[in-house]
Write an enzyme that holds these catalytic residues in place. Structure first.
Site, PDB file in Angstrom:
ATOM      1  CG  ASP A  30      -0.103  11.638   3.684  1.00  0.00           C
ATOM      2  OD1 ASP A  30      -0.252  10.618   3.157  1.00  0.00           O
ATOM      3  OD2 ASP A  30       0.210  11.727   4.872  1.00  0.00           O
ATOM      4  CD  GLU A 153       2.629  -3.679   0.553  1.00  0.00           C
ATOM      5  OE1 GLU A 153       3.840  -3.848   0.893  1.00  0.00           O
ATOM      6  OE2 GLU A 153       1.647  -3.475   1.292  1.00  0.00           O
ATOM      7  N   GLY A 252       4.465 -21.788   1.112  1.00  0.00           N
ATOM      8  CA  GLY A 252       5.444 -20.644   1.737  1.00  0.00           C
ATOM      9  C   GLY A 252       5.301 -20.900   3.058  1.00  0.00           C
ATOM     10  CB  CYS A 259      -3.985  -6.353   1.870  1.00  0.00           C
ATOM     11  SG  CYS A 259      -3.961  -4.908   1.381  1.00  0.00           S
TER      12      CYS A 259
END
Ligand code: UDX
Length: 436
Positions: A30, A153, A252, A259
């Site tokens: 990275d 996630e 919700g 994403c």
């Protein structure tokens, strides 16, 4: 096998750890020096269940190492996974491939023999084909394989360790075999080999489908609210049909994250570029925004006249886009915070994951590390994500600390009777308005 991975975000780091756990020898690269120095010490830059332990274990087994040097990717391995960010461009809904392009132009300079480039980043439809033409194997030594990632996630390690499918899109038989062999130690694996474009489209179609499923349920919840029907009973009834399934049917305040919003925009952009008129795809994002705006209007209605709300305090529980993550990208909470503070409201924020250390500054908002402190003198408590931690709170203490005992549960997390018994005088959720 030796494997290099470029990019140590959610996808790259989790994939690296997972492949190291499978016994591969992984080098993660990275450009962020701080990230790499933390990773070398066994500290994860992202919050994910079990990640620090898995990181430490794979480091001590010498199966994973870290570097800032992109040039090492080619020296280390003949298989290089690319997991760099492909965010939405600032001037259009297209995906920004500048980081990917930069990485490939560097890698090409060091490819002294055939290198299999495994594209894990979500890239626009046709990108792998385009890259194969841009970097022909004969002159560049690069061969491209599409291998999209489907992890969520907050559950990233679990998902990467237990994939429900592994999609490999390619043309070159040897490279396909090589990538297949990387995953052979996964139990119950379902490997799908396809052409690169179909592989890319599997990823977009999956995310767009899930996002539309949520938007559809959110629209049904709007109907339920209008007619006082129970959205929980409705989704339960729908989910019993195996063709529909009971997952991803929870209503919700609108989907968020890195994403769904990005991929829905990208597939819509692609369709429009190709002059395809696709009303479902082009309206997923529209529907999501409408849901968020409707919730904003409902909150305004509950709070009353604009002139009366100035400097009044309200509380939001759950700022990240979903539980168990510190990610606030495209979170419906952020949309609300920005719009409600414009009215002059002061907002107290509480999130079980976002703590004192990573508080994100919002105008007219204050972060609290205790849920009980965050509701003091509050006019309204809004539940934004479905963190299980909220269920352990002492509702009586919450209600008694508030100036107005009002709660808006936008995940239908709590039982309405429990809320009333705890002392809430006004309870609003996805399908009910109860004022006693
Ligand atoms: C998603 C996909 O699930 C994953 O396969 C892909 O690789 C990346 O995008 P993620 O963004 O981590 O994963 O979160 P996810 O759990 O899918 O939730 C996305 C959003 O949808 C959240 O805002 C969540 O609150 C919302 N959601 C999800 C609902 O509102 N209802 C549901 O039933 C499920």
């Amino acid at each position: 096998m030796k494997i290099s991975i470029v990019g140590t975000g959610y996808v790259g780091l989790v994939t690296g750890i997972c492949l190291a756990e499978l016994g591969h020898n992984v080098l993660c690269i990275d450009s962020d020096k701080n990230k790499i120095s933390q990773l070398k010490k066994g500290i994860s830059p992202i919050i994910e269940k079990g990640i620090n332990l898995a990181l430490k274990k794979t480091i001590s087994s010498n199966n994973i190492s870290f570097s800032n040097e992109l040039s090492l990717a080619c020296n280390f391995s003949d298989v290089i996974f690319i997991a760099v960010g492909t965010p939405t461009k600032s001037d259009s809904n297209d995906a920004d491939l500048s980081i990917l392009n930069h990485v490939l132009s560097e890698i090409k300079n060091y490819a002294n023999r055939t290198k299999v480039i495994v594209i894990k980043s979500t890239v626009p439809i046709g990108t792998n084909d385009h890259l194969s033409k841009l970097y022909p194997k004969e002159s560049s030594n690069l061969v491209f394989i599409s291998n999209p990632e489907f992890l969520r996630e907050g559950n990233a390690l679990f998902d990467a360790r237990n994939p429900d499918r592994i999609v490999i899109g390619g043309v070159d038989e040897n490279s396909i075999k090589k990538v297949k062999s990387i995953y052979r130690r996964f139990k119950n694996k379902k490997i799908i080999v396809t052409d690169p474009t179909s592989s890319e489209l599997i990823k977009y179609a999956s995310n767009a489908f899930l996002a539309s499923k949520i938007s559809f349920v959110n629209e049904i919840a709007s109907i339920a609210l209008k007619v006082n029907a129970s959205i929980s009973d409705i989704t339960y009834g729908m989910g019993l049909d195996p063709r529909i399934g009971n997952l991803f049917l929870k209503p919700g305040p609108g989907y968020g994250g890195s994403c769904f919003p990005k991929d829905v925009k990208a597939i819509d952009f692609f369709a429009k570029e190709k002059n395809l008129h696709l009303p479902i795809i082009s309206n997923i994002e529209v529907s999501n925004l409408i849901i968020k705006k409707k919730i904003l209007e409902r909150i305004k209605m509950v709070l009353g006249k604009k002139s009366k709300v100035k400097n009044k305090i309200i509380t939001i529980f759950g700022v990240s886009f979903k539980p168990d993550t510190d990610d606030v990208r495209e979170s419906a909470s952020v949309f609300l915070i920005k719009n409600l503070t414009k009215l002059g409201l002061r907002i107290k924020l509480y999130d079980p994951i976002l703590s004192d250390t990573n508080q994100i500054p919002f105008k007219n908002s204050e972060w609290y590390s205790s849920a009980y402190d965050a509701v003091l003198k509050s006019q309204l408590l809004i539940i934004m994500n479905d963190s299980r931690e909220f269920l352990n709170l002492k509702l009586k203490n919450i209600a008694s600390s508030m100036q107005r005992k009002r709660i808006m549960d936008l995940r239908n997390l709590f039982n309405v009777d429990d809320l009333s018994q705890a002392g809430f005088e006004e309870v609003y959720n996805l399908d009910k308005d109860i004022v006693t």
